[in-house]
Motif scaffolding. Sequence first.
Motif, short mmCIF file in Angstrom:
data_model
loop_
_atom_site.label_atom_id
_atom_site.label_comp_id
_atom_site.label_asym_id
_atom_site.label_seq_id
_atom_site.Cartn_x
_atom_site.Cartn_y
_atom_site.Cartn_z
N GLU A 43 0.82 -1.20 0.00
CA GLU A 43 0.00 0.00 0.00
C GLU A 43 0.86 1.26 0.00
OE1 GLU A 43 -3.65 -1.93 2.63
OE2 GLU A 43 -2.34 -0.44 3.55
N ILE A 46 -1.67 7.84 -1.49
CA ILE A 46 -1.68 8.79 -2.61
C ILE A 46 -2.41 10.08 -2.25
CG2 ILE A 46 -1.37 7.06 -4.42
CD1 ILE A 46 -4.39 7.20 -4.93
N GLU A 66 -3.02 3.37 -2.70
CA GLU A 66 -3.06 2.56 -3.91
C GLU A 66 -2.41 1.21 -3.60
OE1 GLU A 66 -2.55 3.14 -8.65
OE2 GLU A 66 -1.17 4.25 -7.37
N SER A 68 -1.02 -2.56 -5.12
CA SER A 68 -0.21 -2.97 -6.28
C SER A 68 -1.06 -3.34 -7.49
CB SER A 68 0.72 -4.12 -5.90
OG SER A 68 -0.01 -5.18 -5.33
N GLY A 70 -3.57 -1.70 -8.55
CA GLY A 70 -4.15 -0.48 -9.09
C GLY A 70 -5.43 -0.03 -8.41
N SER A 71 -5.99 -0.86 -7.55
CA SER A 71 -7.20 -0.44 -6.85
C SER A 71 -6.82 0.51 -5.71
CB SER A 71 -7.99 -1.64 -6.33
OG SER A 71 -7.19 -2.43 -5.48
N ILE A 72 -7.81 1.25 -5.23
CA ILE A 72 -7.58 2.25 -4.20
C ILE A 72 -8.34 1.84 -2.94
CG2 ILE A 72 -7.79 4.68 -3.57
CD1 ILE A 72 -5.98 4.29 -5.99
N THR A 112 -12.63 5.48 -8.27
CA THR A 112 -11.21 5.32 -8.61
C THR A 112 -10.89 6.06 -9.90
OG1 THR A 112 -11.07 3.21 -7.46
CG2 THR A 112 -9.41 3.63 -9.14
N LYS A 116 -8.30 9.25 -10.14
CA LYS A 116 -7.13 9.22 -11.02
C LYS A 116 -7.17 10.35 -12.05
CE LYS A 116 -5.86 4.46 -10.22
NZ LYS A 116 -5.55 3.15 -10.74
#
Length: 185
Positions: A43, A46, A66, A68, A70-72, A112, A116
């Motif tokens: 984790e 961000i 974030e 690994s 790509g989900s938050i 998400t 982004k």
Amino acid sequence: MVKTRHFLSNPTDNKMERVSNSIEALMNAAKAEIENFELRSEEKIIAYFSELPTIGRFPYKIILAEISDGSILSKFRQWDTEYNLKQWTSGINNLDRLRIITDEKILSETDTAILKKELSKLELIKLPETIRDQKTIILDGSEWKLGISLANKNRDYTWIASTEDINLFVPIIELIRKQYLDRIK
């Protein structure tokens, strides 16, 4: 007169508990507790947002991390001020027994994507050094904090009264707060 004392929590245990009649010591302990997020190795924070209100309200912090894949992940910590202040009616506060409300959840795909997109917009512009309005005086107000971590820049902001530059961050702040609107008091 402010007093802070240490008491053994259990006579067989050498851990001392801190108690105090100082509101400042209590708020400092609460701030430290809501900052205490445990992150897993995969984790990376961000963004974060926090409100540190005056005594009697509920300080909280929300981080977005974030993962690994790509989900938050959204994580929430809040001091249950009401519970503790009802518990400590004599004015003596146990700084080591604060009730902290926690929660965590994965952001929806829609949120998400919005996050982004907003972070990408910030990558393209020069960010202000501060958003604190130095000309405004507010007595007894909340202190707000926002942090963002971008590929090419990181910023941490703190304010009581903000400048118009806050508008750059409103979509991100609203998205972060939206995750726990039912809990933010």
